[in-house]
Design a protein around this motif. Structure first.
Motif, PDB file in Angstrom:
ATOM      1  N   VAL A  50      52.586  46.312  38.504  1.00 13.48           N
ATOM      2  CA  VAL A  50      52.269  47.293  39.541  1.00 13.48           C
ATOM      3  C   VAL A  50      50.768  47.564  39.536  1.00 13.48           C
ATOM      4  O   VAL A  50      50.160  47.752  38.483  1.00 13.48           O
ATOM      5  CB  VAL A  50      53.057  48.601  39.312  1.00 13.48           C
ATOM      6  CG1 VAL A  50      52.675  49.658  40.335  1.00 13.48           C
ATOM      7  CG2 VAL A  50      54.556  48.336  39.336  1.00 13.48           C
ATOM      8  N   LYS A  51      50.197  47.586  40.742  1.00 12.27           N
ATOM      9  CA  LYS A  51      48.774  47.901  40.905  1.00 12.27           C
ATOM     10  C   LYS A  51      48.627  49.065  41.869  1.00 12.27           C
ATOM     11  O   LYS A  51      49.445  49.259  42.758  1.00 12.27           O
ATOM     12  CB  LYS A  51      48.013  46.677  41.426  1.00 12.27           C
ATOM     13  CG  LYS A  51      48.027  45.512  40.441  1.00 12.27           C
ATOM     14  CD  LYS A  51      47.187  44.372  40.917  1.00 12.27           C
ATOM     15  CE  LYS A  51      47.209  43.240  39.872  1.00 12.27           C
ATOM     16  NZ  LYS A  51      46.392  42.122  40.273  1.00 12.27           N
ATOM     17  N   ASP A  52      47.525  49.832  41.668  1.00 11.19           N
ATOM     18  CA  ASP A  52      47.260  50.947  42.573  1.00 11.19           C
ATOM     19  C   ASP A  52      46.546  50.461  43.831  1.00 11.19           C
ATOM     20  O   ASP A  52      46.343  49.252  44.013  1.00 11.19           O
ATOM     21  CB  ASP A  52      46.473  52.059  41.862  1.00 11.19           C
ATOM     22  CG  ASP A  52      45.082  51.620  41.417  1.00 11.19           C
ATOM     23  OD1 ASP A  52      44.566  50.589  41.897  1.00 11.19           O
ATOM     24  OD2 ASP A  52      44.492  52.328  40.580  1.00 11.19           O
ATOM     25  N   GLU A  53      46.157  51.416  44.689  1.00  9.51           N
ATOM     26  CA  GLU A  53      45.523  51.066  45.966  1.00  9.51           C
ATOM     27  C   GLU A  53      44.230  50.276  45.798  1.00  9.51           C
ATOM     28  O   GLU A  53      43.830  49.507  46.669  1.00  9.51           O
ATOM     29  CB  GLU A  53      45.200  52.337  46.781  1.00  9.51           C
ATOM     30  CG  GLU A  53      46.340  53.293  46.983  1.00  9.51           C
ATOM     31  CD  GLU A  53      46.585  54.197  45.780  1.00  9.51           C
ATOM     32  OE1 GLU A  53      45.634  54.685  45.134  1.00  9.51           O
ATOM     33  OE2 GLU A  53      47.779  54.392  45.463  1.00  9.51           O
TER      34      GLU A  53
ATOM     35  N   GLY B  16      43.740  48.078  43.428  1.00  6.76           N
ATOM     36  CA  GLY B  16      44.016  46.807  42.764  1.00  6.76           C
ATOM     37  C   GLY B  16      44.013  46.882  41.247  1.00  6.76           C
ATOM     38  O   GLY B  16      44.133  45.857  40.574  1.00  6.76           O
ATOM     39  N   ASN B  17      43.871  48.089  40.710  1.00  7.57           N
ATOM     40  CA  ASN B  17      43.886  48.257  39.253  1.00  7.57           C
ATOM     41  C   ASN B  17      45.320  48.278  38.739  1.00  7.57           C
ATOM     42  O   ASN B  17      46.217  48.847  39.384  1.00  7.57           O
ATOM     43  CB  ASN B  17      43.195  49.562  38.862  1.00  7.57           C
ATOM     44  CG  ASN B  17      41.738  49.567  39.262  1.00  7.57           C
ATOM     45  OD1 ASN B  17      41.039  48.579  39.072  1.00  7.57           O
ATOM     46  ND2 ASN B  17      41.278  50.675  39.823  1.00  7.57           N
ATOM     47  N   ILE B  18      45.531  47.707  37.587  1.00  9.23           N
ATOM     48  CA  ILE B  18      46.857  47.693  36.972  1.00  9.23           C
ATOM     49  C   ILE B  18      47.228  49.117  36.563  1.00  9.23           C
ATOM     50  O   ILE B  18      46.442  49.827  35.942  1.00  9.23           O
ATOM     51  CB  ILE B  18      46.878  46.746  35.757  1.00  9.23           C
ATOM     52  CG1 ILE B  18      46.669  45.296  36.219  1.00  9.23           C
ATOM     53  CG2 ILE B  18      48.176  46.884  34.974  1.00  9.23           C
ATOM     54  CD1 ILE B  18      46.497  44.305  35.092  1.00  9.23           C
ATOM     55  N   VAL B  19      48.451  49.529  36.917  1.00  4.61           N
ATOM     56  CA  VAL B  19      48.942  50.861  36.583  1.00  4.61           C
ATOM     57  C   VAL B  19      49.563  50.808  35.188  1.00  4.61           C
ATOM     58  O   VAL B  19      50.372  49.926  34.893  1.00  4.61           O
ATOM     59  CB  VAL B  19      49.993  51.333  37.614  1.00  4.61           C
ATOM     60  CG1 VAL B  19      50.590  52.676  37.201  1.00  4.61           C
ATOM     61  CG2 VAL B  19      49.372  51.413  39.003  1.00  4.61           C
ATOM     62  N   LYS B  20      49.157  51.759  34.338  1.00  7.40           N
ATOM     63  CA  LYS B  20      49.700  51.835  32.978  1.00  7.40           C
ATOM     64  C   LYS B  20      50.309  53.218  32.764  1.00  7.40           C
ATOM     65  O   LYS B  20      49.788  54.213  33.243  1.00  7.40           O
ATOM     66  CB  LYS B  20      48.618  51.564  31.945  1.00  7.40           C
ATOM     67  CG  LYS B  20      48.087  50.148  32.026  1.00  7.40           C
ATOM     68  CD  LYS B  20      47.196  49.816  30.881  1.00  7.40           C
ATOM     69  CE  LYS B  20      46.791  48.350  30.985  1.00  7.40           C
ATOM     70  NZ  LYS B  20      46.283  47.841  29.759  1.00  7.40           N
ATOM     71  N   ASP B  21      51.419  53.241  32.061  1.00  6.00           N
ATOM     72  CA  ASP B  21      52.089  54.493  31.719  1.00  6.00           C
ATOM     73  C   ASP B  21      51.927  54.762  30.235  1.00  6.00           C
ATOM     74  O   ASP B  21      52.022  53.849  29.413  1.00  6.00           O
ATOM     75  CB  ASP B  21      53.591  54.401  32.053  1.00  6.00           C
ATOM     76  CG  ASP B  21      53.840  54.209  33.534  1.00  6.00           C
ATOM     77  OD1 ASP B  21      53.267  54.966  34.333  1.00  6.00           O
ATOM     78  OD2 ASP B  21      54.610  53.296  33.885  1.00  6.00           O
ATOM     79  N   TRP B  22      51.702  56.042  29.912  1.00 12.85           N
ATOM     80  CA  TRP B  22      51.580  56.440  28.512  1.00 12.85           C
ATOM     81  C   TRP B  22      52.978  56.703  27.974  1.00 12.85           C
ATOM     82  O   TRP B  22      53.729  57.510  28.517  1.00 12.85           O
ATOM     83  CB  TRP B  22      50.702  57.683  28.397  1.00 12.85           C
ATOM     84  CG  TRP B  22      50.391  58.037  26.985  1.00 12.85           C
ATOM     85  CD1 TRP B  22      49.470  57.433  26.177  1.00 12.85           C
ATOM     86  CD2 TRP B  22      50.993  59.054  26.204  1.00 12.85           C
ATOM     87  NE1 TRP B  22      49.462  58.031  24.944  1.00 12.85           N
ATOM     88  CE2 TRP B  22      50.392  59.036  24.931  1.00 12.85           C
ATOM     89  CE3 TRP B  22      51.979  60.005  26.457  1.00 12.85           C
ATOM     90  CZ2 TRP B  22      50.737  59.902  23.923  1.00 12.85           C
ATOM     91  CZ3 TRP B  22      52.331  60.868  25.445  1.00 12.85           C
ATOM     92  CH2 TRP B  22      51.714  60.813  24.194  1.00 12.85           C
ATOM     93  N   ILE B  23      53.329  56.021  26.888  1.00 15.75           N
ATOM     94  CA  ILE B  23      54.638  56.160  26.256  1.00 15.75           C
ATOM     95  C   ILE B  23      54.429  56.805  24.886  1.00 15.75           C
ATOM     96  O   ILE B  23      53.753  56.230  24.027  1.00 15.75           O
ATOM     97  CB  ILE B  23      55.332  54.786  26.089  1.00 15.75           C
ATOM     98  CG1 ILE B  23      55.350  54.011  27.403  1.00 15.75           C
ATOM     99  CG2 ILE B  23      56.723  54.961  25.494  1.00 15.75           C
ATOM    100  CD1 ILE B  23      56.104  54.660  28.531  1.00 15.75           C
ATOM    101  N   PRO B  24      54.985  58.010  24.665  1.00 12.92           N
ATOM    102  CA  PRO B  24      54.781  58.679  23.378  1.00 12.92           C
ATOM    103  C   PRO B  24      55.515  57.982  22.249  1.00 12.92           C
ATOM    104  O   PRO B  24      56.559  57.349  22.461  1.00 12.92           O
ATOM    105  CB  PRO B  24      55.361  60.072  23.616  1.00 12.92           C
ATOM    106  CG  PRO B  24      56.327  59.919  24.736  1.00 12.92           C
ATOM    107  CD  PRO B  24      55.819  58.785  25.580  1.00 12.92           C
TER     108      PRO B  24
END
Length: 115
Positions: A49-52, A54-62
């Motif tokens: 998934v990329k944002d508007e 074009g950057n890769i979207v990353k989720d923080w996982i605790p």
């Protein structure tokens, strides 16, 4: 009075409730807590998934310790929505960016500006 604390595995129900009760009595409570995890690239249907922009979207996982503490913190009940907000938004300082595990565990009672 003020209470200043540094905690790691913050899941002991009675300790959490005691600090939450202090908040509800109007005591200024600040808690630096372990809050570690890692960033994972978000994937949807096998595509990154990329944002508007074009950057890769990353989720923080605790990590497990952080997740267990979050559940324990969120389980506290309050008589007043005002103090529930203070507990959730003004009490905790999440220590995310540091090397190693936070080994300091202490509580300081401050009275008239003196520990």
């Amino acid at each position: 009075y003020r209470l200043l604390a540094a905690v790691y595995e913050f899941t002991h129900k009675e300790s959490i409730q005691a600090l939450a009760s202090a908040v509800e009595r109007g005591v200024s409570v600040k808690i630096v807590r372990h809050c570690k995890g890692s960033y994972h690239t978000r994937v949807k249907r096998d595509d990154i998934v990329k944002d508007e922009s074009g950057n890769i979207v990353k989720d923080w996982i605790p990590d497990d310790t952080t997740e267990a503490a979050k559940k324990a913190i969120d389980a506290v009940g309050f008589q007043s929505l005002k103090y529930a907000r203070v507990w959730q938004h003004d009490t905790f300082i999440e220590r995310k960016h540091s090397a190693g595990i936070m080994h300091n565990k202490f509580i300081i009672l401050v009275l008239n500006g003196k520990p």
